[in-house]
Enzyme design. Structure first.
Site, mmCIF file in Angstrom:
data_model
loop_
_atom_site.group_PDB
_atom_site.id
_atom_site.type_symbol
_atom_site.label_atom_id
_atom_site.label_comp_id
_atom_site.label_asym_id
_atom_site.label_seq_id
_atom_site.Cartn_x
_atom_site.Cartn_y
_atom_site.Cartn_z
ATOM 1 N N SER A 124 1.211 -0.915 0.014
ATOM 2 C CA SER A 124 0.106 -0.281 -0.087
ATOM 3 C C SER A 124 0.946 1.108 -0.223
ATOM 4 C CB SER A 124 -0.548 -0.060 1.073
ATOM 5 O OG SER A 124 -1.431 1.277 1.454
ATOM 6 N N TYR A 149 -2.180 -1.591 10.886
ATOM 7 C CA TYR A 149 -2.455 -1.398 9.871
ATOM 8 C C TYR A 149 -1.544 -1.335 8.544
ATOM 9 C CZ TYR A 149 -3.597 -1.789 4.464
ATOM 10 O OH TYR A 149 -4.062 -2.351 3.785
ATOM 11 N N LYS A 153 1.891 -3.921 7.053
ATOM 12 C CA LYS A 153 2.124 -4.012 5.576
ATOM 13 C C LYS A 153 3.760 -3.293 5.026
ATOM 14 C CE LYS A 153 -1.408 -4.672 3.666
ATOM 15 N NZ LYS A 153 -1.880 -5.656 2.803
#
Ligand code: NAD
Ligand code: UFG
Length: 338
Positions: A124, A149, A153
């Site tokens: 991302s 989150y 990643k």
């Protein structure tokens, strides 16, 4: 010979399964349906006319993965499975680290045991943090993430890079998505968030369809042309096509590759509202509110590397993104539950 798609019943996964089938690949999906339903894949099958082999399986479950690898001839994995809600990750960090990081460790360990060393990973633009510069190239340094989150990643990128460095037989393609929006043109598959949407486009769509009264615009005092946040929205079908292109590349013994998948153009929140209204003819009432914690002013890609090396570039513009998001939302006001 099949491609394993983890998280293939989800939003980006289902669109990618469709494009993979259209490109002639046999697809095996492993998904625990924690944030999706079987209906998405049934609809993909109805669109393509091709069966999808589906396993309701958790990537943390070694036995389930071994069973899949024993039964199917997998040559590569496109790894979407993961939890993705920024706000929820702040409230439940351990669940996010466990699911996303431990899940990926189990997956790659089982792949390695089978000698399957080709993986495409969903990363991302969030890993750039507040980006050092825009448009963001892949050389832009990784930044400070504002939520667990994002850290999953960022950490998973590092884990996969270290794995590939230690064992160069691995081919790892990391795709850094910007802001996926829209839906397949059929309106049969699309984004189906649980509860109140976190992201802008599903929120706009739900206001337009009358499920929500108004959009809150989070801040109009950013250092951007109209003061609202600027992002690089990318049509989910373009994103799916990026995975098909990456799959061709991963089988060429590329080692490690990292690509931004974005359009290269940024739109502000208010520009998104205006475009949505002009494309659909539906009014989207909004109110300016305080900034959302953790948000940045502007984030958009330089996607030249994907164009040069994958022969990929986004084909769809803002009009198609809005039209297709609305087509899906208006045909399925309650998502797959309708
Ligand atoms: P999604 O929630 O629709 O899809 C993820 C899928 O993974 C779901 O079907 C879910 O049931 C499944 N899943 C979750 N944990 C699992 C587990 N332990 N085992 C098996 N299946 C599991 O999300 P999406 O928007 O399609 O995102 C796909 C991937 O792309 C995710 O990794 C996400 O973090 C990443 N990503 C998404 C965005 C975005 O804005 N949508 C942006 C950048 C990156
Ligand atoms: N916004 C609003 N109102 C809303 C929702 C969003 O004004 O109700 C604004 C945000 O402040 C931001 C823009 O719309 O300026 C886009 O917000 P999104 O939540 O749609 O997207 P983000 O860029 O904040 O984050 C998304 C994903 C992350 C991912 C990141 C980069 O949610 O998981 O893109 O890929 F990491």
């Amino acid at each position: 010979m099949s491609i394993l798609v983890t998280g293939g019943a989800g939003y980006i996964g289902s669109h990618t399964v469709l494009e993979l089938q259209n490109a002639g690949y046999d697809v095996v999906v492993a998904d625990n349906l924690s944030n999706s339903s079987r209906t998405s894949l049934e609809r993909v099958r109805d669109i393509t006319g091709k069966e999808i082999t589906f396993y309701e399986a958790d990537i943390l479950d070694r036995d389930a993965l071994r069973n899949i690898f024993a039964k199917e001839k997998i040559t590569a994995c496109i790894h979407f499975a993961g939890l993705k809600s920024v706000g929820e990750s702040v409230a439940k960090p351990l669940e996010y680290y466990q699911n996303n990081i431990a899940g990926t460790l189990v997956l790659v360990d089982e792949m390695k045991r089978q000698g399957i060393k080709n993986i495409i990973f969903s990363s991302s633009a969030t890993i750039y943090g507040d980006p050092a510069f825009v448009p963001i190239t892949e050389e832009c340094p990784k930044g400070i993430c504002t939520n667990p989150y994002g850290w999953t990643k960022s950490m998973l990128e590092q884990i996969l890079i270290d794995m590939q460095t230690a064992d160069p037989e691995w081919n790892v393609i990391i795709l850094r998505y910007f802001n996926p929006v829209g839906a397949h043109e059929s309106g049969m598959i699309g984004e189906d968030p649980n509860g109140l949407p976190n992201n802008l486009m599903p929120f706009i769509s739900q206001v337009a369809v009358g499920k929500l009264p108004e959009l809150s615009v989070f801040g109009d005092d950013y250092d951007t042309p109209d003061g609202t946040g600027v992002r690089d929205y990318i049509h989910v079908v373009d994103l799916a096509d990026g995975h098909v292109k990456a799959l061709k590349k991963v089988s060429e013994n590329v080692g490690l590759k990292i690509y931004n998948l974005g359009t290269g153009t940024g739109y502000s929140v208010l520009e998104m509202v205006k475009n949505f209204e002009s494309v659909t003819g539906v009014k989207v009432p909004y109110a300016i509110k305080a900034r959302r914690p953790g948000d940045i002013a502007a984030c958009y890609a330089n996607a030249d590397k994907a164009k040069a090396e994958l022969s990929w570039e986004a084909k769809f513009g803002i009009k198609e993104m809005c039209a297709d998001a609305w087509n899906w939302q208006s045909k399925n006001p309650n998502g797959y539950g309708s």
